[in-house]
Design a protein around this motif. Sequence first.
Motif, PDB file in Angstrom:
ATOM      1  N   TYR A 182       2.016 -23.735  23.627  1.00 22.40           N
ATOM      2  CA  TYR A 182       2.147 -22.585  22.735  1.00 22.40           C
ATOM      3  C   TYR A 182       1.640 -21.303  23.407  1.00 22.40           C
ATOM      4  O   TYR A 182       2.224 -20.228  23.260  1.00 22.40           O
ATOM      5  N   THR A 183       0.553 -21.415  24.160  1.00 26.04           N
ATOM      6  CA  THR A 183       0.001 -20.252  24.851  1.00 26.04           C
ATOM      7  C   THR A 183       1.037 -19.585  25.749  1.00 26.04           C
ATOM      8  O   THR A 183       1.121 -18.355  25.828  1.00 26.04           O
ATOM      9  N   LEU A 184       1.838 -20.372  26.438  1.00 28.42           N
ATOM     10  CA  LEU A 184       2.865 -19.827  27.322  1.00 28.42           C
ATOM     11  C   LEU A 184       3.880 -19.009  26.523  1.00 28.42           C
ATOM     12  O   LEU A 184       4.243 -17.897  26.930  1.00 28.42           O
ATOM     13  N   SER A 185       4.323 -19.533  25.392  1.00 26.69           N
ATOM     14  CA  SER A 185       5.317 -18.819  24.599  1.00 26.69           C
ATOM     15  C   SER A 185       4.742 -17.562  23.952  1.00 26.69           C
ATOM     16  O   SER A 185       5.483 -16.648  23.582  1.00 26.69           O
ATOM     17  N   ALA A 186       3.402 -17.506  23.820  1.00 27.17           N
ATOM     18  CA  ALA A 186       2.753 -16.326  23.253  1.00 27.17           C
ATOM     19  C   ALA A 186       2.391 -15.301  24.327  1.00 27.17           C
ATOM     20  O   ALA A 186       1.715 -14.320  24.037  1.00 27.17           O
ATOM     21  N   GLY A 187       2.830 -15.544  25.561  1.00 25.74           N
ATOM     22  CA  GLY A 187       2.590 -14.592  26.637  1.00 25.74           C
ATOM     23  C   GLY A 187       1.321 -14.835  27.426  1.00 25.74           C
ATOM     24  O   GLY A 187       0.890 -13.978  28.208  1.00 25.74           O
ATOM     25  N   GLY A 188       0.714 -16.004  27.254  1.00 28.45           N
ATOM     26  CA  GLY A 188      -0.517 -16.318  27.963  1.00 28.45           C
ATOM     27  C   GLY A 188      -0.266 -16.745  29.396  1.00 28.45           C
ATOM     28  O   GLY A 188       0.874 -16.957  29.812  1.00 28.45           O
TER      29      GLY A 188
END
Length: 292
Positions: free
Chosen positions: A184-190
Motif C-alpha cells: 500500500y505504501t508504494l501506491s501512496a507514493g512512498g
Amino acid sequence: MNIGVLVNVEKDEGLKYTKILLDSINKNGAKYIVCEKTAKRLGFKGNSYSEVELVEMSDIIVCLGGDGSFLKAARMILEKDVPIVGINLGNLGFLADVDKNEIDIAVKKLVNNDYSIEKRMLLETEIIRNNNVIAKDTALNDVVVSRGALSRILHLRTYVDDNFMDMFPGDGLIISTPTGSTAYTLSAGGPIVQPDAGLIIITPICPHLLYSRSYIATKDKVVKIIVDEDCDHNAMVTVDGQVGYEIRGGDLIITKESTKSIKMIKINKRHFLEVLRRKIYDRGEKMRRNEV
C-alpha cells in the motif's frame, strides 16, 4: 520432513497447482499436511486437520496464492516460528518467492535444505482508548489508519518517540515495514526499501498538505497517532489488510517494532532489485497489452 500446505482455493482453479505440489512432495520423500477444507476439495479421506493443527505439525509451511494469502498464512505462524515460503498464483506477488511453474524445483530444494532464510521485521500495534488497551495486533506489511466510508478528512496528530511530527489532514496514514514498502505504501507514493532493512516508514494517504512526504525512521522508534478528538465519524485501523478495528476521536494508536519476526524461505538467488524490476516491468507490459 513435514510440509504444511495452505491454499487459497479461489486462486487455484480445480486445485491444479496444489495437486502438482502434493505430488512433488510425495515424489521427493517428504510428507505433506493439508487442512480439512483442502482435503475435502481434493476428495481425501482419513485424518483431517484444522489450520492450527497443521501449523503445529509442520516443519515448513508452503502457501499457494497471492500476497494476501501469504499475509494470512504469516499471521497463523507467529507463535510457532516455523519458516514459510509462498508459491505465487496471483498477479504481482512480492511476498511469494516461487513461480507456479517452478514448483518441483522448489520442493527438491526444500527437501535438500538448499535454501536460505530471511528474517523479516514485524510491527506490533496497540489501540488505546481512555487509558485502556482495546486491541493489539502484529503486522508483516503495514498498519493503516484510515477514514471510514464517508468522504471526510481525518486529522491525525502524529509523534515519533514523543516528538511531535505533524497534524496530518487527509485520508489517513500508513505505518509500514520494509517488507510492506512494495504494498500500500508504494501506491501512496512512498519509497521502495530493501526488505531486510531495519526501518519504519510513515506515509500519508492523500494528504491535504502540499509539502507532505513519507518519513523514514529507524526500527527502534515508536510511532504514536492520536485521532483528532473532534472526529465524529468512523475511522479504522487495518492490519496487513486482514483485520480491521474501529476507532474514534481521542483514540491513541501506538506502533513499534515487534519482538517477533517472520522466517521467510528464499529458494531463488535473485536479488530484490531484480525481482522488483521484473515484477513492476512485467505488470506494466501486461497492462499495456490489455489496453490494445
